[in-house]
Design a protein around this motif. Sequence first.
Motif, PDB file in Angstrom:
ATOM      1  N   GLY A  95       0.787  -1.220   0.000  1.00  0.00           N
ATOM      2  CA  GLY A  95       0.000   0.000   0.000  1.00  0.00           C
ATOM      3  C   GLY A  95       0.824   1.276   0.000  1.00  0.00           C
ATOM      4  O   GLY A  95       0.327   2.343  -0.346  1.00  0.00           O
ATOM      5  N   ASN A  96       2.086   1.179   0.395  1.00  0.00           N
ATOM      6  CA  ASN A  96       2.981   2.337   0.409  1.00  0.00           C
ATOM      7  C   ASN A  96       4.357   1.837  -0.004  1.00  0.00           C
ATOM      8  O   ASN A  96       5.092   1.270   0.803  1.00  0.00           O
ATOM      9  CB  ASN A  96       3.017   2.965   1.806  1.00  0.00           C
ATOM     10  CG  ASN A  96       3.885   4.195   1.880  1.00  0.00           C
ATOM     11  OD1 ASN A  96       4.981   4.247   1.309  1.00  0.00           O
ATOM     12  ND2 ASN A  96       3.422   5.201   2.605  1.00  0.00           N
ATOM     13  N   VAL A 133      -4.083   2.369  -4.315  1.00  0.00           N
ATOM     14  CA  VAL A 133      -4.554   1.323  -3.409  1.00  0.00           C
ATOM     15  C   VAL A 133      -3.645   1.309  -2.178  1.00  0.00           C
ATOM     16  O   VAL A 133      -2.456   1.049  -2.287  1.00  0.00           O
ATOM     17  CB  VAL A 133      -4.557  -0.068  -4.090  1.00  0.00           C
ATOM     18  CG1 VAL A 133      -5.044  -1.135  -3.116  1.00  0.00           C
ATOM     19  CG2 VAL A 133      -5.400  -0.043  -5.352  1.00  0.00           C
ATOM     20  N   GLU A 134      -4.216   1.613  -1.025  1.00  0.00           N
ATOM     21  CA  GLU A 134      -3.415   1.744   0.191  1.00  0.00           C
ATOM     22  C   GLU A 134      -3.457   0.525   1.102  1.00  0.00           C
ATOM     23  O   GLU A 134      -2.655   0.414   2.028  1.00  0.00           O
ATOM     24  CB  GLU A 134      -3.877   2.980   0.973  1.00  0.00           C
ATOM     25  CG  GLU A 134      -3.623   4.272   0.225  1.00  0.00           C
ATOM     26  CD  GLU A 134      -4.085   5.491   0.999  1.00  0.00           C
ATOM     27  OE1 GLU A 134      -4.411   5.367   2.198  1.00  0.00           O
ATOM     28  OE2 GLU A 134      -4.112   6.574   0.399  1.00  0.00           O
ATOM     29  N   LYS A 135      -4.407  -0.398   0.890  1.00  0.00           N
ATOM     30  CA  LYS A 135      -4.531  -1.524   1.807  1.00  0.00           C
ATOM     31  C   LYS A 135      -5.130  -2.722   1.078  1.00  0.00           C
ATOM     32  O   LYS A 135      -5.964  -2.568   0.192  1.00  0.00           O
ATOM     33  CB  LYS A 135      -5.424  -1.134   2.988  1.00  0.00           C
ATOM     34  CG  LYS A 135      -5.486  -2.152   4.089  1.00  0.00           C
ATOM     35  CD  LYS A 135      -6.147  -1.555   5.315  1.00  0.00           C
ATOM     36  CE  LYS A 135      -6.377  -2.569   6.388  1.00  0.00           C
ATOM     37  NZ  LYS A 135      -5.262  -2.986   7.132  1.00  0.00           N
ATOM     38  N   TYR A 136      -4.693  -3.909   1.485  1.00  0.00           N
ATOM     39  CA  TYR A 136      -5.198  -5.154   0.920  1.00  0.00           C
ATOM     40  C   TYR A 136      -5.679  -6.069   2.039  1.00  0.00           C
ATOM     41  O   TYR A 136      -5.161  -6.042   3.154  1.00  0.00           O
ATOM     42  CB  TYR A 136      -4.099  -5.884   0.133  1.00  0.00           C
ATOM     43  CG  TYR A 136      -3.718  -5.171  -1.134  1.00  0.00           C
ATOM     44  CD1 TYR A 136      -4.413  -5.394  -2.311  1.00  0.00           C
ATOM     45  CD2 TYR A 136      -2.671  -4.258  -1.144  1.00  0.00           C
ATOM     46  CE1 TYR A 136      -4.081  -4.724  -3.477  1.00  0.00           C
ATOM     47  CE2 TYR A 136      -2.323  -3.586  -2.302  1.00  0.00           C
ATOM     48  CZ  TYR A 136      -3.026  -3.824  -3.460  1.00  0.00           C
ATOM     49  OH  TYR A 136      -2.702  -3.156  -4.606  1.00  0.00           O
ATOM     50  N   ASP A 137      -6.638  -6.906   1.710  1.00  0.00           N
ATOM     51  CA  ASP A 137      -7.072  -7.955   2.619  1.00  0.00           C
ATOM     52  C   ASP A 137      -6.151  -9.143   2.375  1.00  0.00           C
ATOM     53  O   ASP A 137      -6.151  -9.710   1.278  1.00  0.00           O
ATOM     54  CB  ASP A 137      -8.529  -8.327   2.328  1.00  0.00           C
ATOM     55  CG  ASP A 137      -9.023  -9.479   3.185  1.00  0.00           C
ATOM     56  OD1 ASP A 137      -8.347  -9.857   4.159  1.00  0.00           O
ATOM     57  OD2 ASP A 137     -10.103 -10.006   2.865  1.00  0.00           O
ATOM     58  N   LEU A 138      -5.346  -9.489   3.370  1.00  0.00           N
ATOM     59  CA  LEU A 138      -4.362 -10.558   3.172  1.00  0.00           C
ATOM     60  C   LEU A 138      -4.993 -11.941   3.167  1.00  0.00           C
ATOM     61  O   LEU A 138      -4.367 -12.903   2.745  1.00  0.00           O
ATOM     62  CB  LEU A 138      -3.279 -10.478   4.250  1.00  0.00           C
ATOM     63  CG  LEU A 138      -2.482  -9.175   4.307  1.00  0.00           C
ATOM     64  CD1 LEU A 138      -1.351  -9.292   5.319  1.00  0.00           C
ATOM     65  CD2 LEU A 138      -1.940  -8.783   2.949  1.00  0.00           C
TER      66      LEU A 138
END
Length: 131
Positions: free
Chosen positions: A11-12, A63-68
């Motif tokens: 995300g970063n 996109v800053e975050k993902y569901d792992l």
Amino acid sequence: MRLLHTMLRVGNLEKSIQFYTEVLGMKLLRQKDYPQGEFTLAFLGYGNEDENTVLELTYNWGVEKYDLGNAYGHIAIEVPDVYKAADDVKKMGGKILREAGPMNAGSTIIAFVEDPDGYQIEFIGEDHVRK
């Protein structure tokens, strides 16, 4: 055949590159923007891609975050001293998930740390890797 790389979505990108280079000691091998696809790839590792398996960090712009999810396990990194490696990460402000010590089903010394996106990384001593 050989294993080339493992890809992680981040995300970063800058924060992730900093973690893998400054905390885990990898080198940024190459990085490229793909404007038409709106993503950037960065390849990091402990040696060149011709002879080593490396890590590919993929940053999808915006996109800053993902569901792992719950299927992914971890990346394992061989270290000379698990206790020291975990302590070094802690001193640099890294997150320790499992302190260094024997695994629950044997005597192998391991520790787990977490990268900025929540991916787990296992440290395992070089003297126990292939036993």
